[in-house]
Write a protein that holds these residues in place. Structure first.
Motif, PDB file in Angstrom:
ATOM      1  N   PRO A   1       2.640   8.716  -4.210  1.00  0.00           N
ATOM      2  CA  PRO A   1       3.986   8.217  -3.933  1.00  0.00           C
ATOM      3  C   PRO A   1       4.291   8.226  -2.437  1.00  0.00           C
ATOM      4  O   PRO A   1       3.376   8.447  -1.640  1.00  0.00           O
ATOM      5  N   ALA A   2       5.565   8.001  -2.099  1.00  0.00           N
ATOM      6  CA  ALA A   2       5.960   7.991  -0.688  1.00  0.00           C
ATOM      7  C   ALA A   2       5.504   9.289  -0.023  1.00  0.00           C
ATOM      8  O   ALA A   2       5.450  10.342  -0.663  1.00  0.00           O
ATOM      9  N   GLY A   3       5.172   9.168   1.248  1.00  0.00           N
ATOM     10  CA  GLY A   3       4.828  10.376   2.004  1.00  0.00           C
ATOM     11  C   GLY A   3       3.337  10.594   2.163  1.00  0.00           C
ATOM     12  O   GLY A   3       2.927  11.573   2.774  1.00  0.00           O
ATOM     13  N   THR A   4       2.493   9.704   1.616  1.00  0.00           N
ATOM     14  CA  THR A   4       1.043   9.896   1.783  1.00  0.00           C
ATOM     15  C   THR A   4       0.612   9.394   3.170  1.00  0.00           C
ATOM     16  O   THR A   4       1.323   8.627   3.821  1.00  0.00           O
ATOM     17  N   PHE A   5      -0.587   9.836   3.579  1.00  0.00           N
ATOM     18  CA  PHE A   5      -1.132   9.328   4.836  1.00  0.00           C
ATOM     19  C   PHE A   5      -1.403   7.828   4.720  1.00  0.00           C
ATOM     20  O   PHE A   5      -1.348   7.109   5.710  1.00  0.00           O
ATOM     21  N   THR A   6      -1.730   7.364   3.508  1.00  0.00           N
ATOM     22  CA  THR A   6      -1.966   5.918   3.350  1.00  0.00           C
ATOM     23  C   THR A   6      -0.674   5.147   3.614  1.00  0.00           C
ATOM     24  O   THR A   6      -0.706   4.053   4.176  1.00  0.00           O
ATOM     25  N   GLU A   7       0.465   5.712   3.241  1.00  0.00           N
ATOM     26  CA  GLU A   7       1.727   5.019   3.547  1.00  0.00           C
ATOM     27  C   GLU A   7       1.924   4.961   5.064  1.00  0.00           C
ATOM     28  O   GLU A   7       2.287   3.915   5.618  1.00  0.00           O
ATOM     29  N   ALA A   8       1.627   6.076   5.741  1.00  0.00           N
ATOM     30  CA  ALA A   8       1.779   6.084   7.207  1.00  0.00           C
ATOM     31  C   ALA A   8       0.859   5.041   7.840  1.00  0.00           C
ATOM     32  O   ALA A   8       1.256   4.313   8.754  1.00  0.00           O
ATOM     33  N   ALA A   9      -0.377   4.924   7.303  1.00  0.00           N
ATOM     34  CA  ALA A   9      -1.319   3.934   7.833  1.00  0.00           C
ATOM     35  C   ALA A   9      -0.796   2.523   7.577  1.00  0.00           C
ATOM     36  O   ALA A   9      -0.898   1.637   8.430  1.00  0.00           O
ATOM     37  N   THR A  10      -0.214   2.309   6.401  1.00  0.00           N
ATOM     38  CA  THR A  10       0.330   0.994   6.043  1.00  0.00           C
ATOM     39  C   THR A  10       1.439   0.603   7.023  1.00  0.00           C
ATOM     40  O   THR A  10       1.485  -0.520   7.527  1.00  0.00           O
ATOM     41  N   ARG A  11       2.313   1.542   7.319  1.00  0.00           N
ATOM     42  CA  ARG A  11       3.423   1.253   8.248  1.00  0.00           C
ATOM     43  C   ARG A  11       2.895   1.056   9.667  1.00  0.00           C
ATOM     44  O   ARG A  11       3.402   0.241  10.430  1.00  0.00           O
ATOM     45  N   GLN A  12       1.850   1.821  10.003  1.00  0.00           N
ATOM     46  CA  GLN A  12       1.255   1.661  11.342  1.00  0.00           C
ATOM     47  C   GLN A  12       0.722   0.228  11.499  1.00  0.00           C
ATOM     48  O   GLN A  12       0.890  -0.408  12.532  1.00  0.00           O
ATOM     49  N   PHE A  13       0.104  -0.293  10.466  1.00  0.00           N
ATOM     50  CA  PHE A  13      -0.534  -1.616  10.551  1.00  0.00           C
ATOM     51  C   PHE A  13       0.489  -2.744  10.454  1.00  0.00           C
ATOM     52  O   PHE A  13       0.456  -3.688  11.238  1.00  0.00           O
ATOM     53  N   PHE A  14       1.407  -2.652   9.485  1.00  0.00           N
ATOM     54  CA  PHE A  14       2.300  -3.789   9.213  1.00  0.00           C
ATOM     55  C   PHE A  14       3.677  -3.654   9.870  1.00  0.00           C
ATOM     56  O   PHE A  14       4.452  -4.591   9.848  1.00  0.00           O
ATOM     57  N   GLY A  15       4.000  -2.468  10.396  1.00  0.00           N
ATOM     58  CA  GLY A  15       5.345  -2.261  10.948  1.00  0.00           C
ATOM     59  C   GLY A  15       6.295  -1.818   9.837  1.00  0.00           C
ATOM     60  O   GLY A  15       5.980  -1.918   8.645  1.00  0.00           O
ATOM     61  N   ASP A  16       7.485  -1.348  10.239  1.00  0.00           N
ATOM     62  CA  ASP A  16       8.390  -0.752   9.258  1.00  0.00           C
ATOM     63  C   ASP A  16       9.022  -1.756   8.304  1.00  0.00           C
ATOM     64  O   ASP A  16       9.537  -1.366   7.261  1.00  0.00           O
ATOM     65  N   ALA A  17       8.976  -3.071   8.668  1.00  0.00           N
ATOM     66  CA  ALA A  17       9.605  -4.066   7.782  1.00  0.00           C
ATOM     67  C   ALA A  17       8.774  -4.307   6.520  1.00  0.00           C
ATOM     68  O   ALA A  17       9.241  -4.959   5.598  1.00  0.00           O
ATOM     69  N   VAL A  18       7.549  -3.785   6.449  1.00  0.00           N
ATOM     70  CA  VAL A  18       6.676  -4.034   5.295  1.00  0.00           C
ATOM     71  C   VAL A  18       7.369  -3.603   3.992  1.00  0.00           C
ATOM     72  O   VAL A  18       8.092  -2.602   3.962  1.00  0.00           O
ATOM     73  N   ARG A  19       7.167  -4.424   2.947  1.00  0.00           N
ATOM     74  CA  ARG A  19       7.702  -4.036   1.634  1.00  0.00           C
ATOM     75  C   ARG A  19       6.616  -3.234   0.929  1.00  0.00           C
ATOM     76  O   ARG A  19       5.628  -3.806   0.464  1.00  0.00           O
ATOM     77  N   THR A  20       6.743  -1.927   0.929  1.00  0.00           N
ATOM     78  CA  THR A  20       5.673  -1.085   0.392  1.00  0.00           C
ATOM     79  C   THR A  20       5.784  -0.987  -1.128  1.00  0.00           C
ATOM     80  O   THR A  20       6.876  -1.057  -1.691  1.00  0.00           O
ATOM     81  N   ASP A  21       4.626  -0.820  -1.741  1.00  0.00           N
ATOM     82  CA  ASP A  21       4.543  -0.786  -3.195  1.00  0.00           C
ATOM     83  C   ASP A  21       3.624   0.398  -3.539  1.00  0.00           C
ATOM     84  O   ASP A  21       2.412   0.278  -3.487  1.00  0.00           O
ATOM     85  N   ALA A  22       4.255   1.539  -3.822  1.00  0.00           N
ATOM     86  CA  ALA A  22       3.476   2.765  -4.035  1.00  0.00           C
ATOM     87  C   ALA A  22       2.858   2.765  -5.428  1.00  0.00           C
ATOM     88  O   ALA A  22       3.567   2.541  -6.414  1.00  0.00           O
ATOM     89  N   ARG A  23       1.563   2.998  -5.511  1.00  0.00           N
ATOM     90  CA  ARG A  23       0.881   3.111  -6.811  1.00  0.00           C
ATOM     91  C   ARG A  23       0.312   4.519  -6.914  1.00  0.00           C
ATOM     92  O   ARG A  23      -0.073   5.116  -5.922  1.00  0.00           O
ATOM     93  N   GLU A  24       0.209   5.013  -8.151  1.00  0.00           N
ATOM     94  CA  GLU A  24      -0.180   6.423  -8.325  1.00  0.00           C
ATOM     95  C   GLU A  24      -1.681   6.652  -8.198  1.00  0.00           C
ATOM     96  O   GLU A  24      -2.113   7.785  -7.991  1.00  0.00           O
ATOM     97  N   THR A  25      -2.491   5.589  -8.354  1.00  0.00           N
ATOM     98  CA  THR A  25      -3.946   5.769  -8.301  1.00  0.00           C
ATOM     99  C   THR A  25      -4.576   4.646  -7.474  1.00  0.00           C
ATOM    100  O   THR A  25      -3.977   3.587  -7.303  1.00  0.00           O
ATOM    101  N   LEU A  26      -5.818   4.888  -7.025  1.00  0.00           N
ATOM    102  CA  LEU A  26      -6.550   3.829  -6.308  1.00  0.00           C
ATOM    103  C   LEU A  26      -6.798   2.636  -7.229  1.00  0.00           C
ATOM    104  O   LEU A  26      -6.725   1.489  -6.804  1.00  0.00           O
ATOM    105  N   GLU A  27      -7.060   2.916  -8.508  1.00  0.00           N
ATOM    106  CA  GLU A  27      -7.277   1.833  -9.480  1.00  0.00           C
ATOM    107  C   GLU A  27      -6.024   0.956  -9.541  1.00  0.00           C
ATOM    108  O   GLU A  27      -6.101  -0.272  -9.576  1.00  0.00           O
TER     109      GLU A  27
END
Ligand SMILES: C=C(O[C@@H]1C=C(C(=O)O)C=C[C@H]1O)C(=O)O
Length: 379
Positions: free
Chosen positions: A106-132
């Motif tokens: 969920p929110a707060g993972t390092f992957t979310e931080a990486a996503t925001r780093q790459f796309f900027g804060d305007a990105v519409r994030t879609d948190a999934r519980e598993t890699l699958e």
């Protein structure tokens, strides 16, 4: 009131109130229509990104305005039509411009931080519980992009991601490198009454030495992500979590110890999946996969071709091929873009001899974030 007595004529205030009621109802209808319009534009934005097309299409906007002016038969001035629809175009372009990206939540993972780093804060994030779930969101068209971890400098390749790359035809279109600073978090800010520590298995491994030395009595429990660990620690006071500072803020946890990863230069590389293939930049990476049926000869030929063309191998992973007769599938990242002439020539040499050769993507190489650059040059 007898039948002959007339009702008093409505006052000006009453008449305005009646019109306003009607306007409120029309506005509600307009809003519902605008929402539908915006949904169509967002879908167009997704298709444009897939086809590598620009969001802004001025000729289409002019033709919409011209059609509407002709249809309004003078009931609205042309400049009013233009300014009203101008506002709609601007909103729809803004919404198309913000890409959607699925990540391991969920929110707060390092992957979310990486996503925001790459796309900027305007990105519409879609948190999934598993890699699958992240890969499925991309292949089912529920998101335009996905961000997944691929390797960590302490623990190496994230094998689940590699296996999912082999299963899905998700194009790799970018990479992100991020310093990973793990914190031990708890609701109280201490380990009093805490008997276990939750974390992603990668984080438990990256902090193994610190946990052995400073918290050996805590039972280590692997969960789906560091964000999930922090979320659960916030609900169960007897659990601590390993996660980053953003997760502490997000789940109102307190920091018991900061930077507990065993390697101060700990970093993770993430892949961006989906979207159009990027043009060469002069500092790119090409990702390949192949499954040699004749292991030694094919591998010898591969390395011979790469050595001859002076192409560096940046990363190599080997996974069980899970196919009859093919023991292993290999994954290799080369320095250079698949359309650079020397890489193109190498791929042309390899294609006839390297079984199951697939180009998974060619994309700009990441630059390490400041945090990693600082720590690798200093402490
Ligand atoms: C929706 C589109 O994208 C943009 C927004 C438009 C709109 O809101 O109607 C029209 C043209 C583009 O500038 C499109 O290309 O159709």
């Amino acid at each position: 009131m007898t039948p002959l007595e007339l009702a008093p004529p409505p006052t000006v205030d009453d008449a305005i109130a009646a019109c306003r009621t009607r306007i409120d109802s029309i506005d509600a209808d307009l809003l519902a229509l605008i929402v539908q319009r915006v949904e169509c534009a967002t879908e167009i934005g997704r298709l444009k990104r897939r086809g590598g097309l620009p969001v802004y299409h001025p000729a289409r906007e002019s033709s919409i305005i011209a059609n509407l002016c002709a249809r309004s038969h003078g009931a609205l001035r042309d400049d009013h039509v233009a300014s009203i629809w101008g506002a709609l175009f601007s909103a729809s372009r803004a919404l198309q411009g913000a890409p959607s990206a699925a990540f391991l939540g969920p929110a707060g993972t390092f992957t979310e931080a990486a996503t925001r780093q790459f796309f900027g804060d305007a990105v519409r994030t879609d948190a999934r519980e598993t890699l699958e779930g992240v890969f499925a969101a991309l292949s089912e068209g529920e998101t335009e992009f996905a961000v997944v971890p691929i390797e960590n400098s302490t623990e190496g390749t994230i094998t689940r991601t590699v296996d999912l790359l082999a299963q899905h035809a998700a194009p790799i279109t970018g990479e992100i490198e991020q310093a990973i600073v793990h914190c031990l978090l708890s609701a109280s800010g201490s380990l009093e009454g805490v008997d276990c520590v939750l974390a992603h298995e990668q984080a438990l491994a990256q902090c193994r030495g610190w946990l052995d030395a400073h918290a050996p009595r805590l039972r280590r429990i692997a969960v789906s992500s560091n964000g999930a660990a922090a979320r659960e620690a916030a609900e169960h006071g007897h659990c601590a979590a390993i996660a980053g500072e953003p997760a502490a803020l997000r789940y109102r946890l307190r920091i018991v110890a900061r930077a507990i990863q065993d390697d101060p230069n700990n970093y993770t590389r993430f892949l961006v999946l989906g979207g159009p293939s990027p043009e060469p930049t002069g500092n790119d990476r090409t990702s390949l996969s192949f499954a040699p049926s004749d292991g030694t000869d094919e591998l010898a030929h591969l390395f011979g071709v790469l050595a001859q063309r002076q192409i560096d191998v940046l990363w190599l992973a080997v996974r069980p091929a899970r196919a009859a007769g093919l023991p292993y599938r290999y994954f290799a990242d080369l320095h250079g873009h698949a359309s650079d002439p020397h890489v193109r020539a190498a791929l042309d040499d390899l294609a006839p001899t390297l079984s199951g050769l697939r180009v998974l993507g060619a994309y700009p190489r990441a630059r390490l974030t400041d945090a990693v650059c600082r720590s690798s040059s200093g402490h």
